[in-house]
Design an enzyme around this catalytic site. Structure first.
Site, mmCIF file in Angstrom:
data_model
loop_
_atom_site.group_PDB
_atom_site.id
_atom_site.type_symbol
_atom_site.label_atom_id
_atom_site.label_comp_id
_atom_site.label_asym_id
_atom_site.label_seq_id
_atom_site.Cartn_x
_atom_site.Cartn_y
_atom_site.Cartn_z
ATOM 1 C CG ASP A 8 33.841 -2.446 -1.335
ATOM 2 O OD1 ASP A 8 34.758 -1.879 -0.706
ATOM 3 O OD2 ASP A 8 32.824 -1.845 -1.743
ATOM 4 C CG ASP A 10 32.033 2.110 2.955
ATOM 5 O OD1 ASP A 10 31.343 2.629 3.832
ATOM 6 O OD2 ASP A 10 33.260 1.969 3.048
ATOM 7 N N GLY A 45 34.666 3.682 -3.605
ATOM 8 C CA GLY A 45 35.832 2.784 -3.650
ATOM 9 C C GLY A 45 37.162 3.472 -3.463
ATOM 10 N NE ARG A 48 38.443 9.641 5.913
ATOM 11 C CZ ARG A 48 38.884 9.297 7.123
ATOM 12 N NH1 ARG A 48 39.535 10.157 7.871
ATOM 13 N NH2 ARG A 48 38.682 8.069 7.604
ATOM 14 C CB SER A 115 36.245 2.549 4.659
ATOM 15 O OG SER A 115 35.908 3.219 5.852
ATOM 16 C CE LYS A 116 43.688 6.181 6.136
ATOM 17 N NZ LYS A 116 44.664 7.195 6.374
ATOM 18 C CG ASN A 117 35.543 5.718 9.389
ATOM 19 O OD1 ASN A 117 35.896 6.078 10.516
ATOM 20 N ND2 ASN A 117 35.494 6.553 8.363
ATOM 21 C CG ASP A 169 29.662 -0.493 -3.856
ATOM 22 O OD1 ASP A 169 30.868 -0.662 -3.543
ATOM 23 O OD2 ASP A 169 29.015 0.513 -3.511
HETATM 24 C C1 G6P Z 1 35.019 3.384 0.596
HETATM 25 C C2 G6P Z 1 33.880 4.227 0.077
HETATM 26 C C3 G6P Z 1 34.351 5.605 -0.295
HETATM 27 C C4 G6P Z 1 35.122 6.224 0.867
HETATM 28 C C5 G6P Z 1 36.332 5.355 1.187
HETATM 29 C C6 G6P Z 1 37.153 5.904 2.338
HETATM 30 O O1 G6P Z 1 35.766 2.913 -0.455
HETATM 31 O O2 G6P Z 1 33.287 3.624 -1.051
HETATM 32 O O3 G6P Z 1 33.221 6.387 -0.599
HETATM 33 O O4 G6P Z 1 35.548 7.528 0.548
HETATM 34 O O5 G6P Z 1 35.866 4.060 1.519
HETATM 35 O O6 G6P Z 1 36.387 5.816 3.514
HETATM 36 P P1 G6P Z 1 36.766 6.452 4.910
HETATM 37 O O7 G6P Z 1 35.770 5.825 5.843
HETATM 38 O O8 G6P Z 1 38.180 6.055 5.212
HETATM 39 O O9 G6P Z 1 36.630 7.916 4.797
HETATM 40 MG MG MG Z 2 32.095 -0.021 -2.009
#
Ligand code: G6P
Ligand code: MG
Length: 219
Positions: A8, A10, A45, A48, A115-117, A169
């Site tokens: 994973d 983040d 996890g 968004r 995450s898209k980031n 996590d």
């Molecule tokens: C991860 C994080 C989440 C977050 C998600 C989407 O899974 O644990 O807290 O909301 O990614 O992330 P983003 O960067 O696309 O908003």
């Molecule tokens: Mg995580």
């Protein structure tokens, strides 16, 4: 026998969980309610938009689809502001050396993040190179606890999920790994990640040898 790893992002590779939390908290304050760190645990996890639904439910706020898109955008802009100044010091302790150790043992590894980031941050901190495959929120239709992102990783690695250990996590991420038939390893606190097959506190000083020792505990 484990042949590969999926990580994973983040909270496992990078220390960004607080930035997500602070951005959601800022949105909640703007909407007129409090959002606590323990409430934030359930958001780890998940995507968004799913996270936004959790926040709005806590604040008992109804919003139209257009308003939700705007709110998620605002939250992401704040999140990206936090990321603006970061460098590779956000890489969690032990990650780089564990990845290096995996490489020297020819154990492939992939990324499976909601995450898209993730892709953007990975190139910013220069960590993408050793990954055999990278899947993030831009590649998936379903959010964890659905196993889609990890299954994509397994098929890119051309391995059965049972041969892959997933490091996560979040409780929802562990659920996704278990549902997909992967071996799950939680990183964090055992009382939150009680659904994981294995739990370690962090990747600090973690090596391929430690992985083998861990796996030997329960086979
Ligand atoms: C991860 C994080 C989440 C977050 C998600 C989407 O899974 O644990 O807290 O909301 O990614 O992330 P983003 O960067 O696309 O908003
Ligand atoms: Mg995580």
């Amino acid at each position: 026998m484990i042949s590969a790893c999926i990580f994973d992002f983040d909270g496992v590779i990078v220390d960004t969980a607080d930035f997500h939390y602070l951005s959601w908290k800022r949105l909640a304050i703007q909407l007129g309610f409090e959002f606590t760190e323990s409430q934030n645990e359930a958001m780890k996890g998940i995507s968004r938009m799913d996270s936004l639904d959790v926040v709005l439910k806590i604040g008992n706020i109804k919003a139209s689809p257009t308003e939700k898109i705007k709110m998620a955008h605002v939250k992401n802009e704040w999140y990206k502001e936090y990321l603006d100044t970061v460098d590779d010091s956000i890489i969690l302790t032990g990650v780089k050396s564990f990845l290096k150790d995996l490489q020297s043992h020819n154990i492939p590894y992939a990324l499976g993040s909601a995450s898209k980031n993730a892709g953007f941050i990975m190139s910013k901190i220069n960590i993408s190179a050793g990954f055999s495959a990278i899947f993030d929120g831009n590649d998936t239709r379903y959010s964890k606890p659905h196993p889609e992102v990890f299954l994509k990783g397994a098929s890119a690695l051309q391995l059965d999920p049972s041969k892959i250990i997933v490091f996560e996590d979040s409780h929802k991420g562990i659920e996704a790994a278990n549902t997909g038939g992967f071996v799950s390893c939680g990183i964090g606190e055992a009382d939150i990640l009680y659904n994981a097959k294995y739990v370690i506190p962090s990747l600090e000083n973690f090596t391929v040898d430690s992985l083998h020792t861990l796996l030997a505990e329960k086979e």
